[in-house]
Enzyme design. Structure first.
Site, short mmCIF file in Angstrom:
data_model
loop_
_atom_site.label_atom_id
_atom_site.label_comp_id
_atom_site.label_asym_id
_atom_site.label_seq_id
_atom_site.Cartn_x
_atom_site.Cartn_y
_atom_site.Cartn_z
CG ASP A 216 19.51 20.58 65.01
OD1 ASP A 216 19.81 21.53 65.70
OD2 ASP A 216 18.42 20.00 65.62
CB SER B 15 48.74 26.22 74.67
OG SER B 15 47.73 26.69 74.09
CG HIS C 211 27.02 28.22 71.25
ND1 HIS C 211 27.28 29.65 71.23
CD2 HIS C 211 28.33 27.73 71.36
CE1 HIS C 211 28.35 29.74 71.91
NE2 HIS C 211 28.98 28.72 71.99
N GLY D 13 47.61 29.29 68.71
CA GLY D 13 47.55 28.34 67.72
C GLY D 13 47.21 27.21 68.37
CG ASN E 15 39.90 28.32 79.01
OD1 ASN E 15 38.77 28.17 78.14
ND2 ASN E 15 41.04 28.37 78.74
N PRO F 242 36.87 34.75 73.24
CG PRO F 242 35.38 34.00 71.59
CD PRO F 242 36.95 34.03 71.78
CG ASP G 120 49.81 25.60 71.21
OD1 ASP G 120 48.54 25.53 71.76
OD2 ASP G 120 50.50 26.67 71.57
CG HIS H 207 37.93 27.76 74.65
ND1 HIS H 207 37.64 28.16 75.87
CD2 HIS H 207 36.78 28.14 73.93
CE1 HIS H 207 36.50 28.54 75.99
NE2 HIS H 207 35.80 28.64 74.79
CG ASP H 208 44.78 23.97 71.56
OD1 ASP H 208 45.37 24.47 72.44
OD2 ASP H 208 44.93 23.10 70.49
NE ARG I 285 33.05 26.90 75.75
CZ ARG I 285 33.00 27.14 77.10
NH1 ARG I 285 33.04 26.40 78.06
NH2 ARG I 285 33.35 28.17 77.56
CG ASP J 168 19.01 23.83 69.86
OD1 ASP J 168 18.02 24.43 70.07
OD2 ASP J 168 19.48 23.15 68.59
CB VAL K 29 45.33 30.63 73.62
CG1 VAL K 29 46.31 31.24 74.47
CG2 VAL K 29 43.88 30.90 73.97
C1 HEM Z 1 31.41 33.76 69.00
C2 HEM Z 1 31.98 33.62 70.35
C3 HEM Z 1 31.91 32.56 71.51
C4 HEM Z 1 31.32 32.97 72.63
C5 HEM Z 1 31.46 34.25 73.29
C6 HEM Z 1 31.28 31.70 73.28
C7 HEM Z 1 30.96 31.53 74.90
C8 HEM Z 1 30.56 30.27 75.16
C9 HEM Z 1 30.03 30.30 76.68
C10 HEM Z 1 29.87 31.39 77.74
C11 HEM Z 1 29.58 28.95 76.73
C12 HEM Z 1 28.91 28.26 77.94
C13 HEM Z 1 30.16 28.08 78.88
C14 HEM Z 1 29.84 27.92 80.57
O1 HEM Z 1 28.74 28.20 80.85
O2 HEM Z 1 30.50 27.00 81.11
C15 HEM Z 1 29.79 28.15 75.58
C16 HEM Z 1 29.77 26.89 75.32
C17 HEM Z 1 30.12 26.19 74.13
N1 HEM Z 1 30.66 26.67 72.96
FE1 HEM Z 1 31.19 28.52 72.78
N2 HEM Z 1 31.33 30.72 72.47
C18 HEM Z 1 31.71 31.22 71.21
C19 HEM Z 1 32.20 30.57 70.15
C20 HEM Z 1 32.17 29.12 70.15
C21 HEM Z 1 32.89 28.37 68.83
C22 HEM Z 1 33.66 29.36 67.76
C23 HEM Z 1 32.78 27.02 69.16
C24 HEM Z 1 33.25 25.97 68.49
C25 HEM Z 1 33.74 26.01 67.41
C26 HEM Z 1 32.06 27.03 70.63
C27 HEM Z 1 31.62 25.71 70.99
C28 HEM Z 1 30.93 25.89 72.31
C29 HEM Z 1 30.28 24.48 72.86
C30 HEM Z 1 30.33 23.31 72.01
C31 HEM Z 1 29.82 24.87 74.02
C32 HEM Z 1 29.15 23.87 74.94
C33 HEM Z 1 30.26 23.17 75.88
C34 HEM Z 1 29.67 22.19 76.83
O3 HEM Z 1 28.27 21.98 76.95
O4 HEM Z 1 30.64 21.79 77.33
N3 HEM Z 1 31.82 28.22 71.03
N4 HEM Z 1 30.38 29.26 74.62
#
Ligand code: HEM
Ligand code: NAG
Length: 328
Positions: free
Chosen positions: A256, A86, A203, A82, A104, A173, A84, A76-77, A72, A248, A80
């Site tokens: 998976d 940041s 996710h 690119g 964040n 997002p 980099d 998130h890097d 993640r 999940d 924003v």
């Molecule tokens: C499609 C738009 C996306 C939204 C709206 C979104 C939103 C979120 C949110 C709300 C969480 C939980 C954060 C929290 O409760 O503190 C989360 C966790 C996570 N997101 Fe996304 N996400 C998106 C796309 C992505 C993408 C593209 C990736 C990676 C390529 C990603 C990787 C992750 C991972 C691995 C977690 C778990 C992090 C942890 O347990 O520390 N997400 N995301």
């Protein structure tokens, strides 16, 4: 006749034009714009990748969730300014950084692990490997460590000397966004709907806080009733904002395709997960990945490489930070 006989002067003109166009495109990409390359550190720091990998593995064996947290961070890097580094910068007197942005703050994690990886890398080759590249390599190593796909990471990114809270808030997002907003945020970064669905597949690991899915489990109708009631037990309608649940519900620690199978059963935890299956421009990809883990793996890997290519600083732009949290 004019079709068949091409005058030598015209041939010359075509070559000249071609040459000029090539020169112009080099200039417009920035002088000496270097493309990222997987062999970037082969000479300057041959042990860079193995050093990063072993530090990442250690961190994930200490805490399995860290795999998701590291993936993640790279996302998130990259969204924003690119890819980099940041995101890693703490606030300074000249800018308010990204760590405090709505998406964040109190949510992205793993900064201490990045600092530890960076200090180990600095020990073997000081001043050579950027924090932005460390995030890209760590994301790949994290995927592999929890059973996910691997890919060749392109390298040569440099670190920014600035960060932007407001750009983070407008580019990353949010869990409350609807599908059209998600699609446009990814499109802005050169990623299409299919790539967005594949990337959201990360996710399959990691956790979310109650505040991000409360409205979904209490108010939404597009959700399995049993699943909603299970999640309400750990996430009260008032209070407990930071209570965690696995995104999940089936295999939260393995990379998976259960994430997609959950969506088909209306057991997506976040609204932004479930909308991928309800939307007609994305649901076919959800179905495909739920049936075909190999397709998910290869599309995920390709999309991660593409995401890692968003607006890198190269050549003499930016710097190689000594410490990831502050500029040199
Ligand atoms: C499609 C738009 C996306 C939204 C709206 C979104 C939103 C979120 C949110 C709300 C969480 C939980 C954060 C929290 O409760 O503190 C989360 C966790 C996570 N997101 Fe996304 N996400 C998106 C796309 C992505 C993408 C593209 C990736 C990676 C390529 C990603 C990787 C992750 C991972 C691995 C977690 C778990 C992090 C942890 O347990 O520390 N997400 N995301
Ligand atoms: C449910 O939706 C209503 C109306 O939007 C809102 O006021 C309320 O806070 C929501 N409930 C929860 C638990 O999120």
């Amino acid at each position: 006749m004019g079709f068949l006989v091409v005058k030598p002067t015209r041939v010359f003109c075509v070559y000249l034009a071609c040459f000029l166009v090539t020169m112009l495109s080099l200039v417009s990409n920035g002088s000496c714009h270097a493309k990222l390359s997987s062999t970037f550190y082969d000479k300057a720091c041959p042990n860079a990748l193995s050093t990063i990998q072993s530090a990442v593995r250690t961190a994930i064996s200490r805490e399995r969730r860290m795999a998701g947290s590291l993936i993640r961070l790279h996302f998130h890097d990259c969204f924003v300014q690119g890819c980099d580094g940041s995101l890693l910068l703490e606030d300074t007197s000249s800018f308010t950084g990204e760590r405090g942005a709505f998406q964040n703050s109190g949510s992205v994690r793993g900064f201490e692990v990045v600092d530890e990886v960076k200090s180990r890398v600095e020990n073997v080759c000081p001043g050579v490997v950027s924090c932005a590249d460390i995030l890209a390599v760590a994301a790949r190593d994290a995927s592999v460590a929890v059973g996910g796909p691997t890919w060749k990471v392109k390298l040569g990114r440099r670190d920014s000397r600035t960060a932007s809270k407001s750009q983070a808030e407008s580019n990353i997002p949010r869990a409350s966004d609807d599908l059209s907003v998600l699609i446009s945020l990814f499109k802005r970064k050169g990623l299409n709907a299919k790539e967005m669905v594949a990337l959201s597949g990360s996710h399959t690991i990691g956790q979310a806080q109650c505040i991000t899915f409360r409205n979904r489990i209490y108010n939404e109708t597009d959700i399995d009733a049993g699943f909603a009631s299970t999640r309400r037990r750990g996430c009260p309608s008032n209070g407990g904002d930071a209570n965690l649940a696995p995104i999940d519900l089936v295999t939260p620690n393995s990379f998976d395709n259960n994430y997609y199978k959950n969506l088909i059963k209306r057991k997506g935890l976040l609204k932004t997960d479930q909308v991928l299956f309800s939307g007609s421009s994305t649901n076919n990809f959800v179905t495909k990945y739920s049936n075909d883990q190999a397709a998910f793996y290869s599309d995920f890997a390709a999309a991660m490489v593409k995401m890692g290519d968003i607006d890198p600083l190269t050549g003499s732009s930016g710097e190689i930070r000594r410490r990831c949290k502050s500029i040199n």
